[in-house]
Design a protein around this motif. Structure first.
Motif, PDB file in Angstrom:
ATOM      1  N   ARG A 151      38.572  35.381  32.354  1.00  0.00           N
ATOM      2  CA  ARG A 151      37.271  34.438  32.258  1.00  0.00           C
ATOM      3  C   ARG A 151      37.866  33.225  32.054  1.00  0.00           C
ATOM      4  O   ARG A 151      37.358  32.240  32.774  1.00  0.00           O
ATOM      5  N   PRO A 152      38.555  32.818  31.285  1.00  0.00           N
ATOM      6  CA  PRO A 152      39.219  31.556  30.848  1.00  0.00           C
ATOM      7  C   PRO A 152      39.955  30.893  32.294  1.00  0.00           C
ATOM      8  O   PRO A 152      39.709  29.786  32.510  1.00  0.00           O
ATOM      9  N   GLY A 153      40.752  31.687  33.042  1.00  0.00           N
ATOM     10  CA  GLY A 153      40.963  31.079  34.257  1.00  0.00           C
ATOM     11  C   GLY A 153      40.044  31.000  35.270  1.00  0.00           C
ATOM     12  O   GLY A 153      40.157  29.993  36.017  1.00  0.00           O
ATOM     13  N   GLN A 154      38.653  31.795  35.260  1.00  0.00           N
ATOM     14  CA  GLN A 154      37.815  31.420  36.132  1.00  0.00           C
ATOM     15  C   GLN A 154      37.202  30.175  35.758  1.00  0.00           C
ATOM     16  O   GLN A 154      36.801  29.342  36.646  1.00  0.00           O
ATOM     17  N   GLU A 155      36.970  30.084  34.249  1.00  0.00           N
ATOM     18  CA  GLU A 155      36.187  28.691  34.033  1.00  0.00           C
ATOM     19  C   GLU A 155      36.965  27.663  34.239  1.00  0.00           C
ATOM     20  O   GLU A 155      36.412  26.658  34.632  1.00  0.00           O
ATOM     21  N   ALA A 156      38.250  27.700  34.109  1.00  0.00           N
ATOM     22  CA  ALA A 156      39.074  26.669  34.442  1.00  0.00           C
ATOM     23  C   ALA A 156      39.248  26.299  36.054  1.00  0.00           C
ATOM     24  O   ALA A 156      39.770  25.057  36.470  1.00  0.00           O
ATOM     25  N   GLY A 157      38.735  27.262  36.828  1.00  0.00           N
ATOM     26  CA  GLY A 157      38.722  27.221  38.337  1.00  0.00           C
ATOM     27  C   GLY A 157      40.205  27.545  38.830  1.00  0.00           C
ATOM     28  O   GLY A 157      40.521  27.461  40.028  1.00  0.00           O
ATOM     29  N   ASP A 158      40.967  28.225  38.066  1.00  0.00           N
ATOM     30  CA  ASP A 158      42.369  28.576  38.484  1.00  0.00           C
ATOM     31  C   ASP A 158      42.360  30.156  38.928  1.00  0.00           C
ATOM     32  O   ASP A 158      43.195  30.572  39.544  1.00  0.00           O
ATOM     33  N   VAL A 159      41.317  30.968  38.602  1.00  0.00           N
ATOM     34  CA  VAL A 159      41.401  32.109  39.305  1.00  0.00           C
ATOM     35  C   VAL A 159      39.851  32.589  39.841  1.00  0.00           C
ATOM     36  O   VAL A 159      38.780  32.237  39.190  1.00  0.00           O
ATOM     37  N   LYS A 160      39.780  32.787  41.034  1.00  0.00           N
ATOM     38  CA  LYS A 160      38.671  32.915  41.947  1.00  0.00           C
ATOM     39  C   LYS A 160      37.741  34.114  41.054  1.00  0.00           C
ATOM     40  O   LYS A 160      38.230  35.174  40.344  1.00  0.00           O
ATOM     41  N   GLU A 161      36.580  33.743  41.310  1.00  0.00           N
ATOM     42  CA  GLU A 161      35.247  34.673  40.744  1.00  0.00           C
ATOM     43  C   GLU A 161      35.595  35.945  41.087  1.00  0.00           C
ATOM     44  O   GLU A 161      35.234  37.081  40.476  1.00  0.00           O
ATOM     45  N   GLU A 162      36.048  35.984  42.458  1.00  0.00           N
ATOM     46  CA  GLU A 162      36.060  37.576  43.086  1.00  0.00           C
ATOM     47  C   GLU A 162      37.249  38.500  42.112  1.00  0.00           C
ATOM     48  O   GLU A 162      37.206  39.575  42.624  1.00  0.00           O
ATOM     49  N   ALA A 163      37.840  37.981  41.268  1.00  0.00           N
ATOM     50  CA  ALA A 163      39.109  38.650  40.918  1.00  0.00           C
ATOM     51  C   ALA A 163      38.652  39.840  40.131  1.00  0.00           C
ATOM     52  O   ALA A 163      39.020  40.787  40.068  1.00  0.00           O
ATOM     53  N   GLY A 164      37.305  39.842  39.516  1.00  0.00           N
ATOM     54  CA  GLY A 164      36.803  40.702  38.742  1.00  0.00           C
ATOM     55  C   GLY A 164      36.496  42.016  39.371  1.00  0.00           C
ATOM     56  O   GLY A 164      36.762  43.103  39.025  1.00  0.00           O
ATOM     57  N   ALA A 165      35.678  41.818  40.641  1.00  0.00           N
ATOM     58  CA  ALA A 165      35.498  42.780  41.375  1.00  0.00           C
ATOM     59  C   ALA A 165      36.548  43.573  42.123  1.00  0.00           C
ATOM     60  O   ALA A 165      36.837  44.894  41.999  1.00  0.00           O
ATOM     61  N   LEU A 166      37.544  42.690  42.251  1.00  0.00           N
ATOM     62  CA  LEU A 166      38.916  43.349  42.706  1.00  0.00           C
ATOM     63  C   LEU A 166      39.676  44.209  41.678  1.00  0.00           C
ATOM     64  O   LEU A 166      40.081  45.251  42.021  1.00  0.00           O
ATOM     65  N   LEU A 167      39.479  43.574  40.467  1.00  0.00           N
ATOM     66  CA  LEU A 167      40.063  44.452  39.330  1.00  0.00           C
ATOM     67  C   LEU A 167      39.305  45.608  39.356  1.00  0.00           C
ATOM     68  O   LEU A 167      39.930  46.577  38.614  1.00  0.00           O
ATOM     69  N   SER A 168      38.087  45.604  39.308  1.00  0.00           N
ATOM     70  CA  SER A 168      37.369  46.933  39.057  1.00  0.00           C
ATOM     71  C   SER A 168      37.887  48.003  39.961  1.00  0.00           C
ATOM     72  O   SER A 168      37.959  49.233  39.771  1.00  0.00           O
ATOM     73  N   LEU A 169      37.871  47.631  41.272  1.00  0.00           N
ATOM     74  CA  LEU A 169      38.320  48.533  42.309  1.00  0.00           C
ATOM     75  C   LEU A 169      40.047  48.870  41.921  1.00  0.00           C
ATOM     76  O   LEU A 169      40.029  50.176  42.147  1.00  0.00           O
ATOM     77  N   MET A 170      40.829  48.184  41.474  1.00  0.00           N
ATOM     78  CA  MET A 170      41.985  48.627  41.018  1.00  0.00           C
ATOM     79  C   MET A 170      41.988  49.652  39.841  1.00  0.00           C
ATOM     80  O   MET A 170      42.422  50.616  39.906  1.00  0.00           O
ATOM     81  N   ILE A 171      41.021  49.195  38.678  1.00  0.00           N
ATOM     82  CA  ILE A 171      40.856  50.091  37.617  1.00  0.00           C
ATOM     83  C   ILE A 171      40.391  51.449  38.188  1.00  0.00           C
ATOM     84  O   ILE A 171      40.855  52.590  37.860  1.00  0.00           O
ATOM     85  N   ASP A 172      39.237  51.552  38.898  1.00  0.00           N
ATOM     86  CA  ASP A 172      38.843  52.562  39.426  1.00  0.00           C
ATOM     87  C   ASP A 172      39.733  53.525  40.297  1.00  0.00           C
ATOM     88  O   ASP A 172      39.908  54.747  40.174  1.00  0.00           O
TER      89      ASP A 172
END
Length: 79
Positions: free
Chosen positions: A53-74
Motif C-alpha cells: 500500500r505505501p508503495g502504491q500510494e507513492a506511485g512506485d508500485v502499480k495498483e495491479e500488484a495486489g491482484a498478482l500477489l493474490s494469484l501468487m498466494i493462491d
C-alpha cells in the motif's frame, strides 16, 4: 520494494519451515465450508497489501500488484 522483497523471503521461509504441517492441515484447507482456507488467504493477502500500500500510494508500485500477489498466494495453497 525492499519491504516487499523482505516479506516474500519471510513468507517463503515460513512455508519451508512449516511444510511438515501440510498433511495435518490439508483436510481443513480442502474444506471450504469450514472457512479456514478463506480466512488464511484473507489474512495473508491483507498482510501483503499492507506492505504494498505505501508503495502504491507513492506511485512506485502499480495498483495491479495486489491482484498478482493474490494469484501468487493462491498458487501456494494446498490442493
Amino acid at each position: 520494494m525492499d519491504a516487499f522483497i523482505g516479506w516474500l523471503h519471510a513468507m517463503t521461509a515460513h512455508i519451508a519451515t512449516y511444510l511438515g504441517l501440510k498433511a495435518l492441515l490439508a483436510t481443513a484447507f480442502r474444506d471450504d465450508h469450514g472457512g479456514l482456507n478463506s480466512w488464511c488467504h484473507e489474512v495473508m493477502l491483507e498482510a501483503a497489501n499492507s506492505v504494498l500500500r505505501p508503495g502504491q500510494e507513492a506511485g512506485d508500485v502499480k495498483e495491479e500488484a495486489g491482484a498478482l500477489l493474490s494469484l501468487m498466494i493462491d498458487g501456494l495453497r494446498t490442493r
